[in-house]
Scaffold this active site. Sequence first.
Site, PDB file in Angstrom:
ATOM      1  CB  SER A  23       0.618   6.015   3.292  1.00  0.00           C
ATOM      2  OG  SER A  23       1.358   4.826   3.423  1.00  0.00           O
ATOM      3  CB  ALA A  28      -5.693   7.730   8.628  1.00  0.00           C
ATOM      4  CD  GLU A 175      -0.290  -1.208  -2.729  1.00  0.00           C
ATOM      5  OE1 GLU A 175      -0.489  -1.159  -1.513  1.00  0.00           O
ATOM      6  OE2 GLU A 175       0.765  -0.798  -3.258  1.00  0.00           O
ATOM      7  CG  HIS A 251      -5.106  -0.438  -0.250  1.00  0.00           C
ATOM      8  ND1 HIS A 251      -4.485  -0.395   0.981  1.00  0.00           N
ATOM      9  CD2 HIS A 251      -4.119  -0.585  -1.156  1.00  0.00           C
ATOM     10  CE1 HIS A 251      -3.174  -0.513   0.817  1.00  0.00           C
ATOM     11  NE2 HIS A 251      -2.925  -0.622  -0.472  1.00  0.00           N
ATOM     12  CB  CYS A 372      -5.858  -2.845   6.920  1.00  0.00           C
ATOM     13  SG  CYS A 372      -6.699  -1.549   6.040  1.00  0.00           S
TER      14      CYS A 372
HETATM   15  O1  SUG Z   1      -0.145   1.190   3.099  1.00  0.00           O
HETATM   16  N1  SUG Z   1      -0.360   2.852   6.202  1.00  0.00           N
HETATM   17  C1  SUG Z   1      -0.731   1.718   5.342  1.00  0.00           C
HETATM   18  C2  SUG Z   1      -2.143   1.290   5.620  1.00  0.00           C
HETATM   19  C3  SUG Z   1      -2.512   0.043   4.886  1.00  0.00           C
HETATM   20  C4  SUG Z   1      -3.935  -0.275   4.975  1.00  0.00           C
HETATM   21  N2  SUG Z   1      -4.200  -1.509   4.328  1.00  0.00           N
HETATM   22  C5  SUG Z   1      -5.325  -1.800   3.631  1.00  0.00           C
HETATM   23  N3  SUG Z   1      -6.173  -0.869   3.294  1.00  0.00           N
HETATM   24  N4  SUG Z   1      -5.499  -3.013   3.294  1.00  0.00           N
HETATM   25  C6  SUG Z   1      -0.558   2.062   3.866  1.00  0.00           C
HETATM   26  O2  SUG Z   1      -0.876   3.203   3.493  1.00  0.00           O
HETATM   27  C7  SUG Z   1       1.178   4.440   7.195  1.00  0.00           C
HETATM   28  C8  SUG Z   1       2.558   4.420   7.826  1.00  0.00           C
HETATM   29  C9  SUG Z   1       2.950   5.755   8.384  1.00  0.00           C
HETATM   30  O3  SUG Z   1       2.510   6.797   7.879  1.00  0.00           O
HETATM   31  O4  SUG Z   1       3.761   5.778   9.338  1.00  0.00           O
HETATM   32  C10 SUG Z   1       0.915   3.208   6.302  1.00  0.00           C
HETATM   33  O5  SUG Z   1       1.821   2.634   5.775  1.00  0.00           O
END
Ligand code: SUG
Length: 449
Positions: A23, A28, A175, A251, A372
Site C-alpha cells: 500500500s 506502516a 474506500e 484514509h 480500520c
Molecule cells: O488499505 N493495508 C491496508 C490498511 C487499511 C486500513 N484501513 C483503514 N484506514 N480504514 C490498506 O492500505 C497493507 C497490506 C500489505 O502491505 O501487505 C494494506 O493493505
Amino acid sequence: MSQAFEVNFDGLVGPTHNYSGLSFGNVASTGNQRAASNPKLAAKQGLAKMKALHDLGFKQGVLAPHERPDVASLRQLGFSGTDAQVIARAAKEAPAILAAATSASCMWTANAATVSPSGDTADGRVHFTPANLNNKFHRSIEHPTTRRILQAMFADESRFAVHAALPAQMHFGDEGAANHTRFCHEYDGAGVEFFVFGASAFDGRYPKPARFPARQTLEACHAVARLHGLKEEGVVYAQQDPDTIDAGVFHNDVISVGNRNVLFHHEKSFLHQQDVLDELARKLAAVGGQFVPIEVPQAEVTVEEAVKSYLFNSQLLSRADGKMIIVVPEECRNIERVWAYLQKLVHSGGPIAEIRVFDLKQSMQNGGGPACLRLRVALSASEIAAVNPNVMMSEALFGTLNAWVDRHYRDRLAPEDLADPQLLLECRTALDELTGILGLGAVYPFQLA
Ligand code: SUG
C-alpha cells in the site's frame, strides 16, 4: 429512549495475514514489507477486541475473511494449470502479484462498504455499497466476495439493500466507511452523512496530493449518496487536506473519527475546515442534534504523531450514561505526547470520558488500527433481529472462533511461504468450516465453482 444501536462488525483476520508492502501511501505497510507475520496472533488480537467490547455491553458482530490466494485473479492475469501450478508460476514470474493475491486485507472492514442507516435513506432500508477499493490491486479484488458475505448477513431485502460496487475505475475510487462518518441524535433517527474525498476525478479545480495517491474521489461519494437515496440536507462533503495525505493519512479515518454528535479530529484534517464544521453543525441541528467538534491542535499532536500512534483511528463508543469510550491501539500509550493528550481529553469534562487500550500490533504493522478493523452499522432493534444471528459475538462464538483459529492458522508466515500451495488448501479447509459456523452458505469462489 430509542431502541437503536450501532453494531460493529469486525473483520476476522484471515489465515494468510502477511506483510507485503502493498500500500504505497500507507507508511506502516511499506515500512514493514517482508517482515514475518503471525496470522494466528493477528486473528486472536482481533477476536480479543471484539470480545472485550461485547463484554462491555456493545453489539458486536464478525465479518468473515476471504479465500486467498485468489486463484481466479491469478488466472485472469495469465497464470494457468492446476491451482498449485498457478501459484508456482506466479511465485516464480511475479512474486509481487502473488503477494497481492494472497493479502488478507479484507480484515480492514472499515473499507468493506459504505453503510447508510434506514433513518437516512429514501426507501427506509439500510443501504450497503461494497467499496471497489480501486486504488490498490490487492484490495480491488475484495468487493465481489464482500458483497456475497454482506448479502448472507443482511439477507432480508425488505430491510436491507446490498448494492454492487461502483465501476472499477479510478474516477470512482471508493474506500467505503473509512472515508465516511454519520452524525445523529439517535441512531435510528435521521442523521447527517459525512463523505470525505481525497480528490476530484473530473473537476480540475480541486487540489490533489503531490506524493501519495488520493484513494477516494468526490464522484464516488456522490454516487454512493445517490444509490442510497440520501437527501441533500442530510449530507456533507469535505476534501481531505492534500498535505496530510502526503504525510501518510491515506484514509480519512487516520485523521478523524465521529460518533453520534461528536467529531474528534485533527486541526489539519480538512480543507476549509471551519466551513466544514459549520455545515455539519447546521445540518445536524436541523435533525435535532447538537454538534460537538473536538479539534486536536498540531501544537499538541502533530500529523506525524497522529499517523504513528493512530490516535484518530480509534473507536468512539457511546456508553449507557451517554458518555463515550475511546478505543485506541497500544501505540498511543507508547508516544508520550499522545498519551498525555488522551489523559487531558478524558479529564476535560467533555463527552469522551474513558480510554480502552488494545494490542493490535499485527494489524497495526500493516496500517490497520481499531477503526480500520470494524464496519459500523446503525440498526434499530427490529433490524438487528433480522441480521443473521450466527455472526453476532457471544461467549460461545468467541470460544468456537478461537478454537477454529488454533486448528487452522500458522503462527508464522514469511515472504517465501506465500509460494507454498498448501496455504490455499489450508485457507479453503478453514473457510469451509467457518461458513458453517457463521451460517453464511456458499460465498467463496471454491464453494461456488
Ligand atoms: O488499505 N493495508 C491496508 C490498511 C487499511 C486500513 N484501513 C483503514 N484506514 N480504514 C490498506 O492500505 C497493507 C497490506 C500489505 O502491505 O501487505 C494494506 O493493505
